[in-house]
Design a protein around this motif. Structure first.
Motif, PDB file in Angstrom:
ATOM      1  N   GLY A 174       0.814  -1.215   0.000  1.00 18.77           N
ATOM      2  CA  GLY A 174       0.000   0.000   0.000  1.00 18.77           C
ATOM      3  C   GLY A 174       0.843   1.259   0.000  1.00 18.77           C
ATOM      4  O   GLY A 174       0.310   2.366   0.060  1.00 18.77           O
ATOM      5  N   ASN A 175       2.134   1.110  -0.047  1.00 20.25           N
ATOM      6  CA  ASN A 175       3.003   2.301  -0.077  1.00 20.25           C
ATOM      7  C   ASN A 175       4.308   1.953  -0.780  1.00 20.25           C
ATOM      8  O   ASN A 175       4.642   0.779  -0.957  1.00 20.25           O
ATOM      9  N   MET A 176       5.045   3.000  -1.153  1.00 19.95           N
ATOM     10  CA  MET A 176       6.260   2.776  -1.942  1.00 19.95           C
ATOM     11  C   MET A 176       7.363   2.101  -1.127  1.00 19.95           C
ATOM     12  O   MET A 176       8.151   1.329  -1.666  1.00 19.95           O
ATOM     13  N   THR A 177       7.418   2.371   0.171  1.00 18.85           N
ATOM     14  CA  THR A 177       8.449   1.737   0.999  1.00 18.85           C
ATOM     15  C   THR A 177       8.356   0.216   0.886  1.00 18.85           C
ATOM     16  O   THR A 177       9.352  -0.468   0.629  1.00 18.85           O
ATOM     17  N   ASP A 178       7.144  -0.287   1.052  1.00 14.98           N
ATOM     18  CA  ASP A 178       6.961  -1.738   1.000  1.00 14.98           C
ATOM     19  C   ASP A 178       7.100  -2.272  -0.420  1.00 14.98           C
ATOM     20  O   ASP A 178       7.573  -3.384  -0.635  1.00 14.98           O
ATOM     21  N   ARG A 179       6.683  -1.449  -1.380  1.00 14.59           N
ATOM     22  CA  ARG A 179       6.759  -1.918  -2.759  1.00 14.59           C
ATOM     23  C   ARG A 179       8.202  -2.069  -3.225  1.00 14.59           C
ATOM     24  O   ARG A 179       8.590  -3.113  -3.745  1.00 14.59           O
ATOM     25  N   VAL A 180       9.026  -1.056  -3.018  1.00 12.69           N
ATOM     26  CA  VAL A 180      10.427  -1.183  -3.481  1.00 12.69           C
ATOM     27  C   VAL A 180      11.181  -2.225  -2.665  1.00 12.69           C
ATOM     28  O   VAL A 180      12.051  -2.917  -3.208  1.00 12.69           O
ATOM     29  N   ALA A 181      10.841  -2.342  -1.390  1.00 14.80           N
ATOM     30  CA  ALA A 181      11.523  -3.368  -0.585  1.00 14.80           C
ATOM     31  C   ALA A 181      11.248  -4.751  -1.166  1.00 14.80           C
ATOM     32  O   ALA A 181      12.155  -5.578  -1.289  1.00 14.80           O
TER      33      ALA A 181
END
Ligand code: TRP
Ligand code: ZN
Length: 880
Positions: free
Chosen positions: A718-725
């Motif tokens: 739901g956010n870019m932090t989790d997506r790029v990780a």
């Protein structure tokens, strides 16, 4: 661009300017191909100078007209070359009128007046103003500016400059104008204008004294959904400076403008800060926790410059750290205070230590090493360095450590009381600190004048009969270019002693009575005696990283494990873990090189397991504690660097930890989810950080579970932090689905330049990405070498952030580096020169690699038409 040998400028050659400037009136007729700049300067002879002539800098501009006191000067009245305009004979009071011509659309250097995505911007620090008009372009010439902007109204509806808007209107012919006046005198490097199609988020904000100020964040249309955090950070910065330092915003209006083409992070132009979009634009969909933290820090940094840099500025560019070191210290303290908790503060400190070791220590040990206040330079743009910025901030921090917060604040107050409105030196700052505190800071000066990272060697001896513990500290500092022998530094060494049960022993030393004692090492060697020590202690030395030094102490594994489990100082607790990890990584690197079997001891793994599961510790701290030293940090510990062996050793340790701690990592992964609306606050970011580190470890084993977990997180993030990780974990694990994920990611964000930068960078840093893949990415439609963010995301990331591929044994990475430095130099010397720096420490590699590196350096050095920027870097790198 010159072909003659570049000139070295020396600090000792400083002379005051022959003429001072009182007022500057600038008129701009803005046109991308042909901008006319009219300047009227009122000047008067400087009684403190022996220089008779009026000396004006000017580069890459065409002189159209020149009048002195109303009279047009003929060619006999002045000398003009490609750098200077000199009027040898002039009366004491002068009005100069100068007309010049520039072509902003052709300016790819992003220095001076340039066009980005159809809009006009300026960048004048350090010496960019001379690309706009002839002027004494040096920071000790401070003047009051009035600026008239004229431009096409449809194409450039927004016209901004420093200070207050005093008039605006139409010119009839489809053009309009705006007139700005800056009430404060300033050096030319703080001048700015923007003429653009932009929109803004704005707010009226109440200042401490009751005045209100208009705050604006300007961005391109479509980005207004990404300005909230920058605005919030600006308001927090204003409050913080009022509360912590009693410093108020001195303008009625404060503007931040975001631009996609920018050489650095941001620029503190008076009242009109210009920012790289990377440090403005954020929403949960496109920005990571790290991006949010960067925005807070940089918004703070530029705002804090308003006092430390603008109201009090630098006498000359050798004093750069006067404003940069101090302002970095201020933004670091701001970010720490925004977290608020002691443990959160400690994590920001750990981050600072990491940056210093990762980037500044290597600089201090390489051919470009220079003191915090350099003695000479060829190109000043090459001295916006981690030494001037980050080590400079450490030097300021040491004043606070030595004086205590209260006296440090008194020193700051005195500094402003004495120097408001002036252009001063690092010595003036030190004098204010000394005078306000009554401390003798004479020896402290060496932190400004001596380059190199001091090494402090510590040896302890416990005497059970007399209950004394003796700690002997010995300092030395390696030679650096031009500085063979160093004198002892004044080093604050914060020390604590741990008992067998892990708690702090009460200290009695040097008349101090505390749990942590700040010992002051001023001699080459000194023994400090702690009395009443009831048991043999484990020393915790250099707590909170009290000085930018390398600490040598022959810790046993048992002592390190003790500190890692118990040290009340979080920085040293983390440090103990790093020492444990580094020892193993170095041993394993040697084992890889020898072809030995690799093994990681369970003691270390069990220590990590304990920290990982310790819920009494912040998630952010646990993340730091489990993060291994980087490949380049391992390289720094080796006499002869073998990048492939380092990479394999570190990968082995990651995999082994991932396998051994699988259950615990999974438990933390589950326990540290952050459901609900995204918030960038430190607590949530810390949880995400730990969770995503756990994910990276789990995926590093290439286990089905790890990859499935990463894929699921990628699909549902739901956010870019989790997506790029998640995407990073898939790529690094070499998952079969990584390519598809990359494609999906690109398709989702192809309109978001900053996200596409991440897309390039993730691929460039992946250990599986070789040079051929990088070249293929350079042919991608979205790649554009003229855009610094894009060039950094692909080219720099590969050369700096992918060591095992960049240092390919056949030297192909180095040939690529040379090719890219040369290509970039023709467009943008500042950016090219940063890339050139990445080959600095070539002499540390195995002879076969060295030979290839030398060839690449010589190839660049052999280019005839090279900028001073790149010339200085490669010639210093090649010098014996
Ligand atoms: N003074 C700026 C800062 O520290 C940085 C800066 C210096 C800069 N030179 C620059 C930014 C050139 C962009 C381009 O905040
Ligand atoms: Zn700065």
């Amino acid at each position: 661009m010159r072909t003659d040998t570049p000139q070295t400028i020396y600090r000792k050659d400083y002379t005051p300017p022959g003429f001072l400037v009182e007022t500057v009136e600038l008129g701009f007729d803005l046109d991308p191909q042909r901008t006319i700049v009219a300047s009227r300067l009122t000047m008067s002879r400087n009684p403190d100078s022996k220089v008779r002539a009026i000396e004006l800098h000017g580069e890459n501009i065409v002189l159209v007209a020149l009048r002195m006191n109303g009279k047009t000067l003929s060619k006999r009245d002045y000398r003009l070359d490609d750098k200077m305009l000199v009027i040898p004979e002039a009366p004491d009071e002068v009005t100069l009128e100068i007309e010049t011509l520039t072509a902003p659309a052709k300016n790819t250097t992003l220095n001076g007046l340039y066009v980005s995505n159809g809009n006009f911007f300026t960048q004048c620090e350090a010496e960019g103003f001379r690309n706009i008009t002839y002027f004494p372009d040096r920071p000790d010439v401070m003047a009051k500016y009035t600026v008239m902007l004229r431009a096409d109204k449809a194409a450039y509806p927004v016209l901004l400059s420093n200070g207050n808007l005093i008039e605006e209107g139409d010119l009839g012919d489809g053009r309009h104008y705006a007139k700005w006046e800056d009430p404060f005198k300033k050096p030319s490097y703080l001048f700015a204008l923007v003429a653009a199609r932009l929109v803004c988020q704005e707010e009226t904000f109440k200042l401490a004294d009751g005045r209100s100020a208009l705050l604006q964040v300007w961005v391109e249309e479509g980005n207004l959904d990404k300005t909230d955090y920058a605005m919030q950070s600006l308001k927090n910065s204003i409050r913080w400076d009022e509360e912590r330092f009693g410093l108020e915003l001195d303008l009625d209006r404060f503007m931040i403008v975001a631009v996609g083409d920018f050489n650095m992070g941001a620029m503190e132009n008076k009242g009109l800060n210009i920012f790289n979009t990377k440090f403005v634009l954020a929403n949960p969909r496109v920005a990571t926790d790290i991006d949010y933290a960067g925005i807070e820090a940089v918004v703070g940094h530029e705002y804090f410059h308003n006092w430390t840099g603008n109201r009090v500025t630098c006498r000359d560019w050798f004093q750069l750290s006067l404003k940069e070191g101090l302002t970095v210290f201020r933004d670091q303290e701001f970010s720490a205070d925004m977290i608020g908790t002691d443990s959160g503060r400690a994590v920001t400190r750990i981050d600072q230590v990491r940056t210093l070791r990762q980037a500044q220590f290597p600089e201090d040990a390489g051919p470009m090493a220079h003191p915090v206040r350099p003695d000479s330079f060829v190109e000043i743009n090459n001295f916006y360095t981690v030494t001037v910025y980050e080590k400079g901030a450490e030097v300021v921090r040491m004043y606070q450590t030595l004086l205590g917060r209260e006296l440090f604040r008194k020193g700051m107050d005195l500094y402003f009381e004495r120097h408001d409105g002036q252009a001063v030196t690092c010595d003036d700052f030190r004098a204010a600190m000394a005078d306000a505190s009554g401390r003798d800071l004479t020896q402290f000066e060496r932190w400004y004048s001596q380059a190199g990272t001091p090494v402090v060697r510590a040896e302890g001896r416990y005497d059970a009969d007399s209950l004394t513990y003796e700690l002997t500290l010995t300092q030395r500092c390696p030679a650096t270019p031009g500085q063979e022998n160093k004198l002892p530094f004044h080093i604050p060494v914060a020390v604590g002693l741990l008992g067998a049960d892990g708690s702090d022993l009460h200290l009695n030393v040097d008349g101090l009575d505390a749990v942590t004692a700040v010992l002051e090492l001023t001699e080459a060697t000194r023994t400090f005696r702690f009395s009443g020590v009831k048991e043999a202690p484990t020393p915790s030395i250099l707590r909170d990283f009290s000085a930018p030094v390398v600490l040598e102490y022959d810790y046993t594994d048992t002592e390190l494990l003790h500190l890692f489990s118990h040290d009340s100082d979080p920085v040293n607790r983390w440090e103990a873990g790093q020492r444990l990890a580094m020892a193993r990584l170095l041993k394993l690197t040697a084992a890889v090189a020898k072809g030995d079997t690799l093994e990681l001891d369970t003691t270390f793994i069990e220590a990590l397991r304990k920290i990982l599961a310790d819920e009494s510790l912040d998630a952010a701290f646990r993340e730091q504690a489990l993060l291994l030293p980087s490949e380049s940090m391992i390289a720094d510990q080796m006499d002869v660097v073998n990048p492939q062996a380092i990479h394999q050793a570190r990968q082995f340790v990651r995999r082994t930890i991932g396998e051994a701690l699988q259950v615990d990592l999974r438990a933390q992964y589950d326990a540290n989810q952050t459901p609900g609306a995204y918030s960038p606050d430190a607590l949530s970011a810390g949880r995400r950080g730990l969770k995503n580190l756990a994910l990276a470890y789990l995926a590093s084993t290439s286990s089905e579970e790890g990859i499935a977990l990463a894929q699921a997180q990628f699909d549902s993030a739901g956010n870019m932090t989790d997506r790029v990780a998640a995407l990073g974990a898939l790529i690094h694990a070499g998952a079969a689905s990584a390519q598809a994920a990359l494609q999906a990611f690109y398709a989702d964000f192809d309109n978001e330049a900053l996200v596409i930068d991440k897309w390039f960078a993730m691929q460039a840093s992946a250990p599986a990405t070789g040079l051929a893949a990088v070249r293929a990415l350079m042919r991608h439609a979205a790649f554009n070498i003229k855009n610094p963010n894009r060039a950094r995301s692909l080219v720099f990331t590969f050369c700096v952030g992918n060591p095992s591929q960049f240092h390919a044994p056949d030297g192909s990475g180095y040939a690529f580096w040379a090719e890219q430095v040369i290509a970039l130099d023709a467009l943008n010397p500042q950016v090219a020169s940063r890339l050139a720096r990445s080959m600095d420490r070539w002499r540390r590699y195995a002879p076969a690699l060295q030979a290839h590196m030398k060839k690449a350096l010589q190839k660049v050095a052999g280019v005839k038409k090279l900028s001073n920027d790149v010339r200085e870097v490669v010639s210093k790198s090649l010098a014996n």
